[in-house]
Design a protein around this motif. Structure first.
Motif, PDB file in Angstrom:
ATOM      1  N   LEU A   8      37.338 -11.603  42.909  1.00 37.30           N
ATOM      2  CA  LEU A   8      38.121 -11.323  41.702  1.00 37.30           C
ATOM      3  C   LEU A   8      37.863  -9.894  41.227  1.00 37.30           C
ATOM      4  CD1 LEU A   8      39.972 -12.348  39.423  1.00 37.30           C
ATOM      5  CD2 LEU A   8      37.901 -12.936  38.163  1.00 37.30           C
TER       6      LEU A   8
ATOM      7  N   LEU B  72      39.619  -7.336  43.741  1.00 36.30           N
ATOM      8  CA  LEU B  72      41.077  -7.283  43.597  1.00 36.30           C
ATOM      9  C   LEU B  72      41.454  -6.676  42.249  1.00 36.30           C
ATOM     10  CD1 LEU B  72      41.857 -10.760  45.165  1.00 36.30           C
ATOM     11  CD2 LEU B  72      42.525  -8.534  46.085  1.00 36.30           C
ATOM     12  N   GLY B  73      40.732  -7.084  41.195  1.00 37.54           N
ATOM     13  CA  GLY B  73      40.994  -6.554  39.862  1.00 37.54           C
ATOM     14  C   GLY B  73      40.764  -5.054  39.799  1.00 37.54           C
TER      15      GLY B  73
ATOM     16  N   GLN C  24      43.572  -3.043  41.465  1.00 38.25           N
ATOM     17  CA  GLN C  24      44.771  -3.023  40.640  1.00 38.25           C
ATOM     18  C   GLN C  24      44.586  -2.078  39.450  1.00 38.25           C
ATOM     19  OE1 GLN C  24      46.842  -4.764  42.176  1.00 38.25           O
ATOM     20  NE2 GLN C  24      48.599  -5.126  40.847  1.00 38.25           N
TER      21      GLN C  24
ATOM     22  N   THR D 274      48.224  -3.993  30.114  1.00 39.61           N
ATOM     23  CA  THR D 274      48.083  -4.632  31.431  1.00 39.61           C
ATOM     24  C   THR D 274      46.627  -4.555  31.906  1.00 39.61           C
ATOM     25  OG1 THR D 274      50.272  -3.743  31.848  1.00 39.61           O
ATOM     26  CG2 THR D 274      49.146  -4.767  33.700  1.00 39.61           C
TER      27      THR D 274
ATOM     28  N   VAL E 220      44.572  -7.096  30.225  1.00 39.59           N
ATOM     29  CA  VAL E 220      44.799  -8.451  30.751  1.00 39.59           C
ATOM     30  C   VAL E 220      43.995  -8.692  32.035  1.00 39.59           C
ATOM     31  CG1 VAL E 220      46.543  -9.923  31.837  1.00 39.59           C
ATOM     32  CG2 VAL E 220      47.042  -8.755  29.690  1.00 39.59           C
ATOM     33  N   ILE E 221      43.904  -7.661  32.877  1.00 40.36           N
ATOM     34  CA  ILE E 221      43.168  -7.845  34.139  1.00 40.36           C
ATOM     35  C   ILE E 221      41.656  -7.809  33.906  1.00 40.36           C
ATOM     36  CG2 ILE E 221      42.739  -6.881  36.435  1.00 40.36           C
ATOM     37  CD1 ILE E 221      45.569  -5.778  36.365  1.00 40.36           C
TER      38      ILE E 221
END
Lengths: 715, 61
Positions: free
Chosen positions: A108, A111-112, A115, A142, A145-146
């Motif tokens: 997680l 990947l986070g 991004q 955004t 949020v991640i």
């Protein structure tokens, strides 16, 4: 948090003293360990408590009349750690769960971070080239949020560690890290809300990712170190085939139901479930798990067989001589676990340094923040953040334990078990090796080295005849003939004639064996004489030469006759040899050497040399068959081979070198990073990379201790 | 410009979610439990058809 129900595997008890070793999930740092030591140690009746940070092991000795095991485990769970059993399935499952959860957290975070990096590049580029305010706001939201799940899911172990530290009123490295993470996250969230100022979401996610990778590597090393003893513990089967007394039928019963004196049947290829006395005439036993000896060994009736060995020959029967819980293997596993739960002296020093560091870092951060507030308030926050992140002493507290764990599993592959945590450091710094002769440099049991027969008589026949005569004898030299017994040569009327030897009939002829020397004479006129000796181990010459090449001084200490000792010393090129010594004399020689400033490794058979081994700076005991568990030594040589000894010294020296490298690096990095970060030259994301790279470097470097050096040799 | 962002960024978030879900699924299925043995599996002897597991009770290492 609930305590897992107890079963027999957890603890051992003898004479009112209980001993237990278990894993406590959630130990990250020296402070966690210290708080467990304190909380459990304060319980009434606890005699000794050891906590190892690297493999998360807790080992407790306690008085069973005053305290129950449940209280101890309850105390550990109350601190927020989860006690899990070590042996067998549960431990493996706990490891698997830990590994999977760690992987998910890393996944997680990875990947986070990727991004987030994309959005952040857009924001940076926008800041330079001009960006629509609405789009910038949109991107910031955004990012928020991640980052939120990354912080609270992936970062959970770090935050939880810090919380636990605070609850116990100690300052661990998790505290500074969490402080930095939360400050950065909430400041960025606030800036996002009011739509002004910098955001550091990408730094938060990246810092978590890098920290988690470091912890993952460290976790793998820990799991590997635990594998050695787990492999031993798992080797025993859960059931055994007991032969019923009434009708001789074999029935399958659980190990716990076995009693002393029970007869067991072990089929070809099966693992011998307990220590026992061989009842069959002969057997071929593969003891590779216990001794590292790769060839199956031949045993004869009444030999002691260790549980955990594999029956490599035909089906055999065995009389139980030790209960399953007390078997050699269990004893060994328990000793190993005790060693693995100990903390090496080196590690204690590093831990103390790390905790000292944390306090200083917090002070420096506050001072840096205050000064920047006066100069340029806008830069105060990033500078504080950078100081906090860059100087976390993770590397410092990981430097030693990770290397020792890697070295232990490498040594185990060489057939050397580390029974005391300080042994690796000790082995690296010795300059003198004291060796025992019988059973250490020599095989330890008499062997027939020469056969002279009269008028061309077949030597094998002579040997078999002699073996048949000696079969029932208790004389020490008779042992030499044991391995030559043959079913076709039997003697049923062997009679011992005091002071002269044995007389009996073999294959219809009268024979006599005895004085002078060992001479076999028959009524038929044939005769043979045997030379019995305790020969040197095949690799003794190579091993002593290698030790000398490592710069070690060799001293031979023996209780044997002068000529025999001098002979061995000459063959092996050992310049200093002392013969005719009693144990007390050996001890004196050892003390003299130590008084002269030498650091001594004592190598002995572990049973007779007990006191000398205990007094040496480091001791290594030669383990053999079923006696290994009783051998007292800091290190245990499982193989009947001395060749591992110089290699073990190499591994230890390299490990110490790596530990020193690590400590030096961690210290230099932390000292160098503080001024750079305080002066505001280091944005928080650079600090995050620097700090994590530093601890990753230390852990990876430590893992090197577990591999063979590229050159294959050492000084 | 704003309209395409409105569409593409939620789309990227969705893809991120899908990737995380796929990774978690794989981890739970034990795909990452052992990264060393499976590569050698093809080279090892098949177990004996009689199911004689007693021949060598220890795992190959």
């Amino acid at each position: 948090m609930s305590v897992t129900p107890l079963d027999g595997h957890w603890a051992s008890e003898s004479l009112g003293e209980g001993h237990v070793v278990f894993n406590a999930e959630g130990i990250h740092c020296g402070n966690c360990a210290r708080s467990i030591r304190k909380a459990v140690g304060d319980l009434d009746g606890v005699r000794r408590v050891e906590v190892n940070v690297v493999n998360n092991r807790v080992s407790v000795d306690w008085d069973t009349s005053k305290l129950s095991l449940g209280r101890i485990l309850g105390q550990v769970s109350a601190l927020g750690f989860k006690p899990v059993p070590l042996v067998g399935e549960a431990a493996a499952r706990a490891q698997q769960t830990e590994r999977r959860l760690a992987l998910k957290r890393i996944g997680l975070a990875a990947l986070g971070s990727m991004q987030l990096m994309m959005y952040t590049v857009a924001l940076y580029a926008g800041a330079l080239q001009g960006i629509d305010d609405r789009i910038a706001e949109y991107l910031r939201w955004t990012c928020f949020v991640i980052t939120t799940p990354v912080l609270f899911y992936s970062g959970a172990p770090i935050l939880r560690g810090a919380l636990a530290d605070l609850r116990r009123r100690v300052l661990g490295m998790d505290v500074t890290v969490s402080l930095a993470l939360l400050l950065a996250y909430f400041a960025s969230s606030w800036n996002t809300l009011r739509d002004a100022g910098e955001v550091y979401f990408d730094s938060v996610a990246m810092f978590i990712l890098l920290l988690l990778i470091g912890r993952f590597v460290e976790m793998r090393g820990r799991h590997q170190a635990a594998q050695v003893s787990d492999a031993l513990a798992k080797a025993l089967p859960a059931t055994a085939q007991r032969i019923r007394r009434e009708d001789g039928v074999a029935e399958r019963v659980p190990l716990a139901a076995l009693q002393l004196g029970d007869l067991l049947r072990v089929n070809t290829g099966q693992v011998i479930p307990v220590d026992g006395i061989l009842e069959s005439d002969g057997a071929l036993i593969d003891e590779s798990l216990l001794s590292g000896e790769s060839l199956p060994q031949r045993h004869v009736k009444a030999d002691a067989i260790a549980g955990g060995a594999v029956n490599a020959g035909s089906a055999l029967t065995l009389r139980v001589s030790r209960l399953p819980g007390e078997s050699t293997l269990h004893e060994l596993v328990r000793l190993l676990e005790r060693a693995q739960s100990e903390r090496p002296r080196l590690g204690v020093a590093a831990e103390r340094m790390a905790s000292w560091f944390v306090v200083r870092i917090l002070l420096v951060t506050v001072v840096v923040g205050a000064i920047w507030q006066l100069i340029d308030p806008a830069r105060a926050f990033p500078a504080m953040l950078a100081v906090l992140v860059a100087t976390c002493p993770c590397a410092l507290s990981l430097a030693t334990p990770a290397a020792i764990a890697a070295a232990s599993s490498r040594l185990a592959r060489l057939g050397v078990l580390v029974m005391r945590a300080d042994a690796v450091e000790g082995l690296a710094t010795v300059d003198t090796v004291m060796l025992d002769k019988t059973g250490t440099l020599t095989v330890g049991s008499p062997r027939i080295t020469r056969i002279d027969t009269s008028d061309g008589w077949n030597a094998t026949e002579a040997l078999c005849t002699a073996a048949a005569l000696e079969a029932g004898s208790q004389h020490p030299l008779a042992l030499a003939f044991r391995e030559h017994q043959h079913a076709a040569w039997r003697c049923d009327d062997a009679r011992e004639i005091a002071g002269q030897g044995i007389e009996g009939t073999v294959n219809g002829q009268r024979w006599r064996i005895g004085q002078p020397g060992i001479t076999l004479t028959g009524d038929c006129g044939r005769s043979a004489s045997f030379t019995v000796d305790d020969p040197l181990r095949e690799d003794a010459r190579a091993a002593t030469a290698a030790l000398t090449a490592l710069g070690l001084r060799l001293v031979l200490l023996s209780g044997d006759r002068h000529e025999a000792v001098q002979g061995v010393a000459d063959t092996l090129g050992i310049s200093t040899a002392h013969a005719g010594l009693r144990p007390a004399d050996k001890l004196q020689h050892l003390r003299d050497a130590q008084a002269a400033g030498h650091r001594v490794l004592m190598l002995g058979d572990g049973i007779n040399d007990g006191p000398v081994l205990a007094a040496a700076n480091v001791s290594m005991a030669m383990g053999r068959g079923s006696s290994i568990a009783h051998a007292a030594g800091d290190l245990l040589l499982l193989r009947e081979s001395l060749q591992s000894l110089p290699e073990a010294v190499c591994v230890a020296r390299r490990t110490l070198q790596i530990v020193q490298q690590n400590l030096r690096w961690a210290l230099i990095y932390n000292l160098a990073a503080v001024p750079v970060a305080a002066l505001g030259f280091m944005p928080p994301w650079v600090a995050a990379i620097g700090m994590s790279a530093s601890s990753l470097l230390v852990v990876m470097n430590a893992r090197r201790a577990g591999y063979e050096p590229a050159g294959g040799s050492c000084r | 410009m704003m309209a395409s962002m409105m569409l593409l960024i939620p789309l990227s978030l969705l893809m991120l979610g899908a990737a995380v879900w796929a990774f978690f699924w794989a981890v739970d299925r034990g795909q990452f439990d052992d990264l060393e043995q499976p590569s050698r599996l093809a080279l090892e002897e098949d177990p004996t058809p009689s199911g004689d597991a007693t021949k060598d009770p220890r795992p190959h290492s």
